[in-house]
Write a protein that holds these residues in place. Structure first.
Motif, mmCIF file in Angstrom:
data_model
loop_
_atom_site.group_PDB
_atom_site.id
_atom_site.type_symbol
_atom_site.label_atom_id
_atom_site.label_comp_id
_atom_site.label_asym_id
_atom_site.label_seq_id
_atom_site.Cartn_x
_atom_site.Cartn_y
_atom_site.Cartn_z
ATOM 1 N N ALA A 1 0.737 -1.292 0.091
ATOM 2 C CA ALA A 1 -0.095 -0.147 -0.078
ATOM 3 C C ALA A 1 0.742 1.391 0.140
ATOM 4 N N TYR A 2 1.955 1.136 0.543
ATOM 5 C CA TYR A 2 2.962 2.298 0.482
ATOM 6 C C TYR A 2 3.205 2.729 -0.804
ATOM 7 N N ILE A 3 3.529 1.850 -1.670
ATOM 8 C CA ILE A 3 3.679 2.190 -3.102
ATOM 9 C C ILE A 3 2.594 2.727 -3.858
ATOM 10 N N ARG A 4 1.437 2.174 -3.420
ATOM 11 C CA ARG A 4 0.066 2.338 -4.108
ATOM 12 C C ARG A 4 -0.410 3.889 -3.709
ATOM 13 N N ARG A 5 0.015 4.382 -2.494
ATOM 14 C CA ARG A 5 -0.348 5.641 -1.944
ATOM 15 C C ARG A 5 0.430 6.705 -2.742
ATOM 16 N N TYR A 6 1.571 6.547 -3.046
ATOM 17 C CA TYR A 6 2.247 7.642 -3.797
ATOM 18 C C TYR A 6 1.501 8.142 -4.983
ATOM 19 N N PRO A 7 1.477 9.394 -5.210
ATOM 20 C CA PRO A 7 2.367 10.590 -4.489
ATOM 21 C C PRO A 7 1.543 11.191 -3.363
ATOM 22 N N PHE A 8 0.504 10.464 -2.992
ATOM 23 C CA PHE A 8 -0.228 11.216 -1.741
ATOM 24 C C PHE A 8 -0.096 10.881 -0.442
ATOM 25 N N LEU A 9 -0.239 11.767 0.416
ATOM 26 C CA LEU A 9 0.108 11.271 1.732
ATOM 27 C C LEU A 9 -0.775 12.202 2.934
ATOM 28 N N LEU A 10 -1.363 11.705 3.939
ATOM 29 C CA LEU A 10 -1.828 12.513 4.947
ATOM 30 C C LEU A 10 -0.855 13.158 5.902
ATOM 31 N N VAL A 11 -0.841 14.539 5.962
ATOM 32 C CA VAL A 11 0.294 15.247 6.946
ATOM 33 C C VAL A 11 -0.223 16.209 7.928
ATOM 34 N N LYS A 12 0.172 16.066 8.973
ATOM 35 C CA LYS A 12 -0.366 16.971 10.147
ATOM 36 C C LYS A 12 0.502 18.463 9.916
ATOM 37 N N LEU A 13 -0.080 19.282 9.373
ATOM 38 C CA LEU A 13 0.481 20.542 9.006
ATOM 39 C C LEU A 13 0.677 21.570 10.121
ATOM 40 N N GLU A 14 -0.116 21.645 11.292
ATOM 41 C CA GLU A 14 -0.019 22.311 12.506
ATOM 42 C C GLU A 14 0.168 21.222 13.489
ATOM 43 N N GLN A 15 1.078 21.762 14.232
ATOM 44 C CA GLN A 15 1.481 20.900 15.224
ATOM 45 C C GLN A 15 0.484 21.034 16.549
ATOM 46 N N ASN A 16 -0.200 22.001 16.812
ATOM 47 C CA ASN A 16 -1.241 22.141 17.765
ATOM 48 C C ASN A 16 -2.518 21.598 17.346
ATOM 49 N N THR A 17 -2.584 20.798 16.247
ATOM 50 C CA THR A 17 -4.098 20.088 16.245
ATOM 51 C C THR A 17 -3.570 18.862 15.453
ATOM 52 N N ASP A 18 -4.834 17.831 15.618
ATOM 53 C CA ASP A 18 -4.688 16.552 15.330
ATOM 54 C C ASP A 18 -5.038 16.339 13.769
ATOM 55 N N ASN A 19 -5.450 17.428 13.017
ATOM 56 C CA ASN A 19 -5.935 17.501 11.735
ATOM 57 C C ASN A 19 -5.183 17.085 10.657
ATOM 58 N N LEU A 20 -5.204 16.168 9.870
ATOM 59 C CA LEU A 20 -4.404 15.716 8.718
ATOM 60 C C LEU A 20 -4.864 16.545 7.694
ATOM 61 N N SER A 21 -4.007 16.816 6.654
ATOM 62 C CA SER A 21 -4.123 17.359 5.376
ATOM 63 C C SER A 21 -3.430 16.559 4.258
ATOM 64 N N LEU A 22 -4.406 16.495 3.064
ATOM 65 C CA LEU A 22 -3.910 15.694 1.999
ATOM 66 C C LEU A 22 -2.820 16.310 1.347
ATOM 67 N N CYS A 23 -1.785 15.793 1.163
ATOM 68 C CA CYS A 23 -0.419 16.508 0.340
ATOM 69 C C CYS A 23 -0.122 15.652 -0.749
ATOM 70 N N PHE A 24 0.904 16.104 -1.533
ATOM 71 C CA PHE A 24 1.200 15.235 -2.623
ATOM 72 C C PHE A 24 2.756 15.734 -2.989
ATOM 73 N N ASP A 25 3.682 14.568 -3.541
ATOM 74 C CA ASP A 25 4.777 14.938 -4.055
ATOM 75 C C ASP A 25 4.844 15.851 -5.466
ATOM 76 N N PRO A 26 5.029 17.313 -5.471
ATOM 77 C CA PRO A 26 4.847 17.922 -6.779
ATOM 78 C C PRO A 26 5.888 17.272 -7.743
ATOM 79 N N THR A 27 7.155 16.363 -7.324
ATOM 80 C CA THR A 27 8.060 16.360 -8.427
ATOM 81 C C THR A 27 7.782 14.959 -9.014
ATOM 82 N N SER A 28 6.565 14.536 -8.475
ATOM 83 C CA SER A 28 6.044 13.242 -9.089
ATOM 84 C C SER A 28 5.725 13.042 -10.716
#
Length: 265
Positions: A98-125
């Motif tokens: 699944a790690y391969i199939r997930r690329y280039p997307f990824l859920l990331v915590k953009l703000e340390q004071n919250t548990d919210n995750l944002s959908l990010c992607f690798d722009p070089t992909s």
């Protein structure tokens, strides 16, 4: 040639950018038949939910370091992947983590004071961009498209599987079950010194046999015990991967050793 990954990024990711309708409202995601991002990667992070399928194709080991993670070995030497060629085309039918199939997307915590995750992607992909063809990422009114919702769902399930994997690894740590791994593989012609592979961790079978019966029953009921045996049984595939390397002309030089560096999921 891909740019060098930024420090702290997960393996295979060269950069990360938050997906948003303001900048990417007309962008699309395309599908490709070659996973160029996995070419030359020999150890892929794995979740425990994947063990039953992965054990049929790859040795499952654990990375070294303070926070080890499960790894599917697609090759025994750095830069060697016997399941994908140098352009990322599949060499043979096998389970794709699944790690391969997930690329280039990824859920990331953009703000340390919250548990919210944002959908990010690798722009070089080169898999996401202002393409004429592909799956739209947003609707005309700026809402996430059905495709983006599916991406979010997949990434969320991956995160949930990651939490289960962390619980599994915590149990192994509490029982002090992991040991430094070492596998010696003889040359096919029986000549010379065997190739010795280190730099990974594996379950200590002696300690496993010494565990109390109540602990084993608890792990059996929770599904943890079958996962341990999936890992142990999969180690026999080390020699099969070694043989594939030789058949593909990717065999190791005499001094080479496998080194599974800590990976981030």
């Amino acid at each position: 040639m891909a740019s060098a990954p930024k420090p702290g990024l997960p393996i295979m990711y060269n950069d990360l950018a938050p997906l948003n309708s303001t900048e990417h409202g007309t962008w699309k995601a395309i599908s490709v038949d070659k996973a160029s991002w996995v070419a030359g990667v020999n150890a892929i992070p794995l979740t425990v939910e994947e063990f039953p399928q992965a054990q049929r194709h790859f040795p499952i080991v654990f990375s070294t370091g303070d926070n080890p993670v499960p790894l599917a070995l697609m090759g025994l030497n750095e830069g060697v992947n016997v399941f994908f060629d140098d352009e990322g085309a599949p060499i043979e039918a096998a389970y794709v983590p699944a790690y391969i199939r997930r690329y280039p997307f990824l859920l990331v915590k953009l703000e340390q004071n919250t548990d919210n995750l944002s959908l990010c992607f690798d722009p070089t992909s080169n898999l996401v961009g202002p393409f004429d063809e592909g799956q739209p990422l947003f609707t005309a009114d700026g809402q996430p498209s059905q495709h983006t919702q599916q991406l979010l769902d997949f990434c969320q399930k991956f995160e949930e599987a990651g939490l289960k994997t962390r619980t599994f690894m915590d149990e192994l740590a509490k029982a002090d079950l992991l040991m430094d791994g070492e596998v010696a593989i003889n040359r096919l012609d029986g000549s010379g010194q065997p190739f010795v592979y280190r730099g990974f961790k594996m379950v200590n079978q002696e300690k496993l046999r010494e565990l109390r019966g109540d602990q084993l029953r608890k792990w059996n009921e929770s599904g943890l015990l079958p996962l341990l045996y999936s890992h142990l049984l999969s180690l026999d595939l080390m020699r099969e991967i070694f043989a594939k390397q030789g058949a593909q002309g990717k065999g190791p030089a005499p001094a080479e050793m496998f080194n599974a560096a800590p990976a981030q999921a």
